[in-house]
Design a protein around this motif. Structure first.
Motif, PDB file in Angstrom:
ATOM      1  N   ALA A  48       3.026   3.385  -6.281  1.00 34.75           N
ATOM      2  CA  ALA A  48       3.631   2.207  -5.660  1.00 34.75           C
ATOM      3  C   ALA A  48       5.012   2.510  -5.089  1.00 34.75           C
ATOM      4  O   ALA A  48       5.344   2.069  -3.977  1.00 34.75           O
ATOM      5  CB  ALA A  48       3.706   1.074  -6.680  1.00 34.75           C
ATOM      6  N   LYS A  88       6.151   2.389  -1.044  1.00 39.77           N
ATOM      7  CA  LYS A  88       7.275   1.589  -0.548  1.00 39.77           C
ATOM      8  C   LYS A  88       8.265   2.452   0.214  1.00 39.77           C
ATOM      9  O   LYS A  88       8.740   2.068   1.293  1.00 39.77           O
ATOM     10  CB  LYS A  88       7.965   0.900  -1.727  1.00 39.77           C
ATOM     11  N   SER A 107      -0.309  -0.840  -1.135  1.00 41.42           N
ATOM     12  CA  SER A 107       0.522  -1.787  -0.408  1.00 41.42           C
ATOM     13  C   SER A 107      -0.221  -2.362   0.793  1.00 41.42           C
ATOM     14  O   SER A 107      -0.678  -1.615   1.674  1.00 41.42           O
ATOM     15  CB  SER A 107       1.808  -1.086   0.067  1.00 41.42           C
TER      16      SER A 107
END
Length: 309
Positions: free
Chosen positions: A163, A167, A202
């Motif tokens: 994650a 990002k 995402s």
């Protein structure tokens, strides 16, 4: 050397011996004879014909067709699944959208990425392959973008980013003007839509990268392409490994068609190569030249077909 039969020739020869005007018809038939090349990645320009006595010889010219010269990459197969993928890839060749290629290991994700790149307007610019995990900081991304220029940046295993890395990557990509000049193609073995739904990828990165999303079919789902693929890669591997021309028996090809190919096209190519090493100096490949695990997994299917089950 394998002998080829031409449909219709037997009928012409019968006429030659039984009818007074057969010789004239034979001449007209020969004058009208056309050679149609149905070998993927080749055209009539790649075939050289010559007469030696009563024998017609066909050989490779050693030249490359125009398409092969420009791209050196072809799409093999006529199944609806692969032709659909090829059609999308051809449309994307001269467009600018970023692309996600999703498919199992060995389905040809990088092959199609290169096909899109080298078939289109970016083909004269660099194609740079890098692991997605190595581009999670701006320094490494900047170096890659400088190398790519107006070419293609191909990111492997985009689904393996955690994650935080996802990002960071979208932040770097969205904030660098150099991204506007290049095209980004990303590869994944997993369905990103399912990963997004599970909270493992995402949604923003998926939408940013997947302006065009191309799912690649497994080889077991397009079995009609197995033999064309084998016939395309086999002579290439044969010349590379043994420097001679070898042939595959119909039984050998039939077993290839029955196997499920969990490793897809990559496994098929590796199997052909292994069979050539197993065959040694033999000019013909038989079932026994296949890896043992393939023969074991297909023997039941072969037996059932013989019994009409």
């Amino acid at each position: 050397m394998e002998k080829l039969s031409i449909n219709g020739l037997e009928t012409v020869l019968e006429d030659l011996t039984s009818q007074q005007q057969a010789l004239s018809r034979m001449v007209d038939w020969i004058k009208g004879l056309q050679v149609v090349v149905e070998i993927p990645g080749m055209t009539a320009e790649d075939i050289e014909l010559s007469l030696e006595g009563n024998r017609l010889n066909l050989a490779l010219t050693g030249k490359r067709s125009k398409i092969a010269q420009e791209t050196d990459i072809v799409v093999i197969g006529n199944s609806p699944q692969i032709r659909t993928v090829a059609g999308v890839a051809e449309q994307m060749a001269n467009r600018n959208e970023h692309v996600v290629l999703q498919g199992e290991t060995g389905t040809g994700k990088e092959h199609f990425a290169r096909y899109i790149h080298f078939s289109g307007k970016r083909g004269k610019n660099p194609f740079v392959r890098m692991a997605a995990s190595s581009l999670s900081d701006s320094g490494q991304l900047g170096a890659a973008l400088d190398e790519v220029g107006e070419g293609t940046l191909y990111l492997t295993d985009i689904d393996e980013l955690d994650a935080a890395a996802q990002k960071d990557l979208i932040g770097c990509l969205a904030g660098d003007n150099r991204v506007l000049a290049c095209r980004i193609m990303a590869a994944t073995r997993k369905d990103l839509n399912q990963l997004v739904a599970a909270g493992q990828f995402s949604a923003a990165l998926k939408e940013w990268l997947g302006q065009c999303y191309i799912p690649l079919p497994s080889l077991r789902d397009r079995r009609e392409d197995i033999i064309p693929l084998a016939r395309y890669y086999f002579p290439i591997l044969s010349r590379k490994i043994s420097h001679t021309s070898k042939v595959m028996t119909p039984e050998y090809l039939h077993v290839l068609e029955l196997y499920d190919w969990p490793g897809n096209v990559r496994e098929l190519i590796n199997t052909l190569e292994q069979s050539l090493y197993s065959a040694g100096d033999k000019s013909t490949l038989f079932n026994k030249d296949l890896p043992t695990y393939i023969r074991i997994e297909t023997v039941k299917k072969v037996a059932q077909q013989k019994q009409g089950i």
